[in-house]
Every structure is written in C-alpha cells, then in structure tokens.
Design an enzyme around this catalytic site. Sequence first.
Site, PDB file in Angstrom:
ATOM      1  N   GLY A 133       1.351  -1.243  -0.108  1.00 15.14           N
ATOM      2  CA  GLY A 133       0.169  -0.332   0.144  1.00 15.14           C
ATOM      3  C   GLY A 133       1.249   1.528  -0.010  1.00 15.14           C
ATOM      4  O   GLY A 133       1.863   1.004  -0.325  1.00 15.14           O
ATOM      5  N   LYS A 188       3.029  -1.473  -9.955  1.00 15.22           N
ATOM      6  CA  LYS A 188       3.234  -0.321 -10.103  1.00 15.22           C
ATOM      7  C   LYS A 188       5.379   0.383 -10.034  1.00 15.22           C
ATOM      8  O   LYS A 188       5.137   2.608 -10.629  1.00 15.22           O
ATOM      9  CB  LYS A 188       2.593   0.643  -8.637  1.00 15.22           C
ATOM     10  N   THR A 245       3.987   6.619  -5.761  1.00 16.99           N
ATOM     11  CA  THR A 245       5.161   6.399  -6.209  1.00 16.99           C
ATOM     12  C   THR A 245       5.255   7.211  -7.434  1.00 16.99           C
ATOM     13  O   THR A 245       6.009   7.683  -7.941  1.00 16.99           O
ATOM     14  CB  THR A 245       5.151   5.037  -6.581  1.00 16.99           C
ATOM     15  N   ARG A 252      13.694   6.040  -6.532  1.00 12.02           N
ATOM     16  CA  ARG A 252      14.680   5.477  -7.661  1.00 12.02           C
ATOM     17  C   ARG A 252      14.331   5.027  -9.134  1.00 12.02           C
ATOM     18  O   ARG A 252      14.755   5.352 -10.451  1.00 12.02           O
ATOM     19  CB  ARG A 252      15.437   4.244  -6.893  1.00 12.02           C
ATOM     20  N   VAL A 276      19.698  -1.953  -7.785  1.00 13.17           N
ATOM     21  CA  VAL A 276      19.211  -1.685  -9.011  1.00 13.17           C
ATOM     22  C   VAL A 276      17.492  -1.211  -8.263  1.00 13.17           C
ATOM     23  O   VAL A 276      17.124  -1.430  -7.125  1.00 13.17           O
ATOM     24  CB  VAL A 276      18.718  -3.250 -10.061  1.00 13.17           C
TER      25      VAL A 276
END
Lengths: 331, 331
Positions: A133, A188, A245, A252, A276
């Site tokens: 979430g 996402k 996001t 990142r 990464v």
Amino acid sequence: MQASVVGGGAWGTVLADLLARGEHHVRLWALEPDVVERINRCHDNPRFLPGVQLHPQMRACADIRDAVRDAELVLFVSPSHVLREVVRSAAPHVDRTATFVVATKGIERKTLALMTDVVAGEVAVQAVVALSGPSFALEVANQQPTAVVAASTDAAAAERVQSVLSSPTFRIYTNDDVVGVELAGALKNVMAVATGIAEGLDLGLNSRAALITRGLAEMTRLGVALGARATTFAGLAGMGDLVLTCTGALSRNRAVGLELGRGRTLEQALAARDSVAEGVLNAESAYELARRHDVEMPIVRGVYRILFEGHRAHAAIAELMGRELRSEHDR
Amino acid sequence: MQASVVGGGAWGTVLADLLARGEHHVRLWALEPDVVERINRCHDNPRFLPGVQLHPQMRACADIRDAVRDAELVLFVSPSHVLREVVRSAAPHVDRTATFVVATKGIERKTLALMTDVVAGEVAVQAVVALSGPSFALEVANQQPTAVVAASTDAAAAERVQSVLSSPTFRIYTNDDVVGVELAGALKNVMAVATGIAEGLDLGLNSRAALITRGLAEMTRLGVALGARATTFAGLAGMGDLVLTCTGALSRNRAVGLELGRGRTLEQALAARDSVAEGVLNAESAYELARRHDVEMPIVRGVYRILFEGHRAHAAIAELMGRELRSEHDR
C-alpha cells in the site's frame, strides 16, 4: 509477541519500530554490520532512515538465525532479487507455525513467482501475508497517517497482522486477493519508470495523469487475467500506491526513468546508483507475464523496449500518443 | 467550420485557440472588456492566460449575440454558478442545429442539474457534449500531450467534437456515459478541497494517496447509484482528472482547503480570492445528492461539515481515520 523483521532498509526498520512501539519483542536482521551496530548502540539507522529515533527495545542481529529463532511473526522485507536467498538462509531456523509476512514488492525473474510464493515455497508453509500500500517509510516513522493492506488466502493470518501492526496512525485493511495486491505492488514500479521517462521528456502533468490512468487500466487487465479482482487495483495497494509512487517524492524508479527520458542509456542511468531500481527488474517480468497471458500492456511494452531493446524514449511515447482515436471504453 | 466559445477564462481561451489552430473560424465571448480588447489587438489574454500567444485568427466579442450567431459548434465554459444565466442570454441567438458542448464542471445548486442538462434545457436541444478530463489549460496551450473525453448520448455529436477539436497533442476519446463524466468532473473538485485540508494539516503524501483512493471509491458509488458506469470513474474524466487536481499545481480548490486545514474559517479562506472555488459550491450539491440517493460518502460529508457546519478540520480527519478496522472490500 516475539517478532522478527528480516531486512534492515528504511521500510524494514520502520516496520520493526512499529512492532516495538506496539510493545512486541522485535529483532531486526540487517545485512550491513554498521546498521546492526548503530541500531543497538544509538537506536537509529542513519544509513537508510536518517533523522529517525527508533524505539529502544528494538534489537538488531547480524546473524539471521538469532533474528528469527522462536519468532511468532516473521516479516521479510529484502529487495526482490535477493529475497529467495535470504528466506532460504532463514528457513531452517524458523518456527513453521509462525505467521509469515512479506513486504517486498516484486515478481521474481525467470520463475515469475510472486513474493508470497517465494516465501511459502522456501519455508514450506501454506499461506503468507503480503503487506502493501501507499507507505513512504519516513512518513510512517513520523506517525503521519497511513493506510495499507494485509492480503492473504488465510484470513486469520491477515487479521493477526492487522491486529499486531496497526496503530492509530497506521491503519491496516485485510484483503484475500493476494495475487491482485502483489501484482499491483510490482507493476506500479514499472509505471513509476514510465512516469519518470515522461518527466524526462518534459511532457507535463496532464500527460502524467493520463499515463497513471492508463497504467492502472493495464495493470488491472493483467491482474484479472491472472485471477485477481479488479476492485483490488482500485484500492490502496493498486491505485493508492501507484498514485503515491508516480506523484510523490522522486523514487529510484522515477529517477532512472527521468534519465532515460533525457536520452541516457540504461547503463548510464543505473551507473550512479548503488542498488537496482525494482521497476527495472520488474519490467522484464511484467512484459513476460503480459506476453504469456496475451494481455495488451502498451506502457509496460514501451518501458521494456526502452530499457532492454534500445528504443528511444521519444519514439516510444509518440507511439503511445499516436494510437488511433476512439471510444474510451475500447482502449 | 464556424465555432463559438462562450467564456474567456484560461480554459475557454485555450479551447478557442485550439479551434483556431485547427483552421476553424472562432469567435470567443468574454465578459471582461479588457479581455476582448487584448485578444483582438495583441492576440493574448494576460488576465487569465499570461505568457501565451494566441492564434491571430481568433476573434473576441463583447456581445454574446455576435459570438454565437451562425456558429455550427457552440462551446460553453463559464463557471458553474453563472452557466444558466450565460446560456439563457445566448439561447435566442444560436442555431439549434449546431453541436453544443459544455466544458464547465459542476452540479447546479438547488436543482442539482448537470451542466449538459442546464445547456440542453436553456437551448432546448436533445443532446449536449460534455468535454472533461485532466487538462491544465497552460499545458494544452503549450502543446504538451493531453488526453480528454467527449461524452454524449448522441454518439455522432461526440465524434464531431472529437474530430473538430483533436490535434496531435490534444487527444479526445468519446464516451456515452455523460452522467459519469459530468459527476466525476464536479466531484473531483470537492476531493481537491479535501486534499487541501489534509495538506493544511500536514498529513503527508501517504494519506493524500489514501484520500484520493477512497475519494474515487465514493465518487464511483454515487455515480453508479445515479446510473453511471464504474469504468468511467476509472478513466480520464474520473481517476485522471482527480489525480491531476489533487497532485498537480495548487488549484483554487486545494488552496481553499489548505487554509481550512490551517484553521481558518471558510470566510477567511475565500476572502483573498476574487472567485469562489468550484469545489466549495459543489460540496453542497454533492452532499445533497449523496443524501437523496442514500450513498455513503464520508469524505464529501467531512468537507461539507467543515465548510458549512463549522466542524474543525482536525476532528473531521480524526473521524475519517478512526473508522473501525476491517476488510478493504467492506469499506
């Protein structure tokens, strides 16, 4: 309750702190010796969660056996590409009657396994709870209101997580659609890379909103094809986390996308980073899942081609925008 | 084609400019004499759209009769609380075989009529096209990619609007769910006030994402109760516009909410502004619609109580967060 958190990054540290504040006995396993040492000596984690004072009862362990032994609740939160290895090293030492939770978001490369499946397979248990979430770790640490989902096919396990981890500012809703919750959390991050690419191309906020909308539509299509419920994607783990996001502080994933949008190669975009981005790893898995299940995912395909087939960001976006005009319901 | 745009604010000006760039003959009616004069003399609208050079073929009119006479397409874009009066003054002078479009977002007070119903009623035509979606005017003027929806029960009319107004960077999708598209456009402004309140209370981005998610859920519930399709709310006019309004540049609606969240009264929050925020006007209509149709809309109710019943923002938010823990699907 005796609880263990496996993974000492920002989110793992905050979850351990939440448990400690709830008066549970918590041991946190961290890979980095300096993290273990700082938590035990200074009750903070400046490497991953600078500026936050942790509950003094939280203990950190360098040995994963010490962290998980006798724990009634074990919560895994390592990055997706190392999760299997970490769980495997913990598995011989856990009590298999414990409640197992995973807060890692991702789809394993090659196997295309969800994170709950990785944990369940390695520990040899039936049900694992996925915690997901919209939850920036720092805001949870600062007790700013946050609402997330605990998903499991085992309703009692999800309710246990809800009752153990909830606080007045950290609300947990249960959900039985594990596949939907997990896919949403993994996908996402791919959409965040797409959003970053659009930002790098300076496409503006209108197109960001359109991208997020179409992104959720294709995430939902894949989910439904894999047996998930569409309503899960309209919920906190789907739309909520996607919006956070793609519009919140630069993650990142978005930062890597931004560099790609500005014309850099993936190698250049990743060079400056020490880890990464999950969205890069998951773009490949998402693309492969869409292909296998014959689901139309133009944004995932665009991101995949930019990341791994050398397509130029500008051309991929032009292709997305240039699709034939039609009714909204046909898309 | 001879086209008329009624309303010379930022959005009306940009839509007129789009038509002019599409080589249509456009007349824009504006209330303010200085706007009319500047557009005709300098081809810009510094009052509402500073910094944008408009197409030289666009003409502005001070008299609404001149603006709408002989137009084959008439697009209304006045604020919701004056729309009926403006349409009424234009109605005797329009060709009723024209295509009528409304880009105003709102629900009329007292009558609870949608904007297409206001136009259709005053002009005495069957079908009106609603134009809606995530579209900051300045980005459209700057030709940054934008995707919106043209909704009508008259499919041919919606397709006409699609073909007349579309450009390579301004994409229009048709939709036959007028009620859904219009409700979404009106309700998102109420959610923007709620988002502003949360920002004023410094609740953070996690709770903003949760608020947007639950906001869309309750908007969808009301829409479905009024005969709209849930998928419309998951589309550009629903989720897309909601995300843009709640996460993009600070709108008037969010700015008013922000002041309320910081403890100011509605009177104080509105005092500094020269126009009423649409979200404030529409909160009352939305609350009344929810009441009449017996639809649970806790966010709309919270905003209504803060705006019109003197509730404190902090207490209303505490009530939202304090609801009993349960399954996500029960909410």
